[in-house]
Design a protein around this motif. Sequence first.
Motif, PDB file in Angstrom:
ATOM      1  N   LYS A   1     -28.245  48.918   5.772  1.00 41.78           N
ATOM      2  CA  LYS A   1     -27.729  49.892   4.791  1.00 41.78           C
ATOM      3  C   LYS A   1     -28.589  51.064   4.677  1.00 41.78           C
ATOM      4  CE  LYS A   1     -27.522  50.312  -0.323  1.00 41.78           C
ATOM      5  NZ  LYS A   1     -27.843  49.614  -1.699  1.00 41.78           N
ATOM      6  N   ILE A   2     -29.693  51.277   5.210  1.00 41.23           N
ATOM      7  CA  ILE A   2     -30.585  52.334   5.521  1.00 41.23           C
ATOM      8  C   ILE A   2     -30.041  53.200   6.665  1.00 41.23           C
ATOM      9  CG2 ILE A   2     -32.682  53.328   6.049  1.00 41.23           C
ATOM     10  CD1 ILE A   2     -33.956  51.266   4.202  1.00 41.23           C
TER      11      ILE A   2
ATOM     12  N   GLU B   1     -26.907  53.063   7.819  1.00 38.28           N
ATOM     13  CA  GLU B   1     -25.763  53.783   7.446  1.00 38.28           C
ATOM     14  C   GLU B   1     -25.794  54.931   6.439  1.00 38.28           C
ATOM     15  OE1 GLU B   1     -21.605  52.699   4.963  1.00 38.28           O
ATOM     16  OE2 GLU B   1     -22.752  51.106   5.651  1.00 38.28           O
ATOM     17  N   LEU B   2     -26.851  54.918   5.728  1.00 35.08           N
ATOM     18  CA  LEU B   2     -26.933  56.010   4.661  1.00 35.08           C
ATOM     19  C   LEU B   2     -27.618  56.985   5.311  1.00 35.08           C
ATOM     20  CD1 LEU B   2     -27.643  56.741   1.761  1.00 35.08           C
ATOM     21  CD2 LEU B   2     -29.378  55.932   1.871  1.00 35.08           C
TER      22      LEU B   2
ATOM     23  N   ASN C   1     -25.022  58.920   8.074  1.00 30.56           N
ATOM     24  CA  ASN C   1     -24.109  59.662   7.043  1.00 30.56           C
ATOM     25  C   ASN C   1     -24.709  60.911   6.792  1.00 30.56           C
ATOM     26  OD1 ASN C   1     -21.875  57.721   7.262  1.00 30.56           O
ATOM     27  ND2 ASN C   1     -22.461  56.912   5.553  1.00 30.56           N
ATOM     28  N   GLU C   2     -25.959  60.896   6.272  1.00 31.38           N
ATOM     29  CA  GLU C   2     -26.610  61.993   5.845  1.00 31.38           C
ATOM     30  C   GLU C   2     -27.310  62.877   6.653  1.00 31.38           C
ATOM     31  OE1 GLU C   2     -27.814  63.506   2.659  1.00 31.38           O
ATOM     32  OE2 GLU C   2     -26.126  62.192   1.668  1.00 31.38           O
TER      33      GLU C   2
ATOM     34  N   THR D   1     -33.231  61.127   0.293  1.00 33.82           N
ATOM     35  CA  THR D   1     -32.179  60.479   0.152  1.00 33.82           C
ATOM     36  C   THR D   1     -32.707  59.129  -0.231  1.00 33.82           C
ATOM     37  OG1 THR D   1     -31.193  61.688   2.089  1.00 33.82           O
ATOM     38  CG2 THR D   1     -30.366  59.692   1.513  1.00 33.82           C
ATOM     39  N   LEU D   2     -33.730  58.625   0.232  1.00 30.60           N
ATOM     40  CA  LEU D   2     -34.053  57.306   0.023  1.00 30.60           C
ATOM     41  C   LEU D   2     -34.634  57.248  -1.559  1.00 30.60           C
ATOM     42  CD1 LEU D   2     -36.379  56.129   3.207  1.00 30.60           C
ATOM     43  CD2 LEU D   2     -33.941  55.696   2.421  1.00 30.60           C
TER      44      LEU D   2
ATOM     45  N   GLU E   1     -31.347  57.068  -3.588  1.00 26.71           N
ATOM     46  CA  GLU E   1     -30.480  56.006  -3.356  1.00 26.71           C
ATOM     47  C   GLU E   1     -31.017  54.403  -3.880  1.00 26.71           C
ATOM     48  OE1 GLU E   1     -27.353  53.531  -2.088  1.00 26.71           O
ATOM     49  OE2 GLU E   1     -27.467  55.628  -2.131  1.00 26.71           O
TER      50      GLU E   1
END
Length: 74
Positions: free
Chosen positions: A4-5, A7-8, A11-12, A41-42, A45
Amino acid sequence: MEEKILELLSNEFPDVDFTASDALVDDGILDSLTITGIIATLTMEFGITIPYEEIVEENFNSIKGLADMVTRLQ
């Protein structure tokens, strides 16, 4: 959590290859501006606060380090 991290962050920050190294900070792949962006971001999210003492190389050198930190702070 790692997937998940990854992918996140991919993308960022599409210009950063987070799988290129297990020493992203040490190898100069991540600079201070990118690390600041990762923190933001973290934080958004996962609804966590990353305290200053957690902003160390071992937490940012790899996706595993980031995932371990996020899990610990949740």
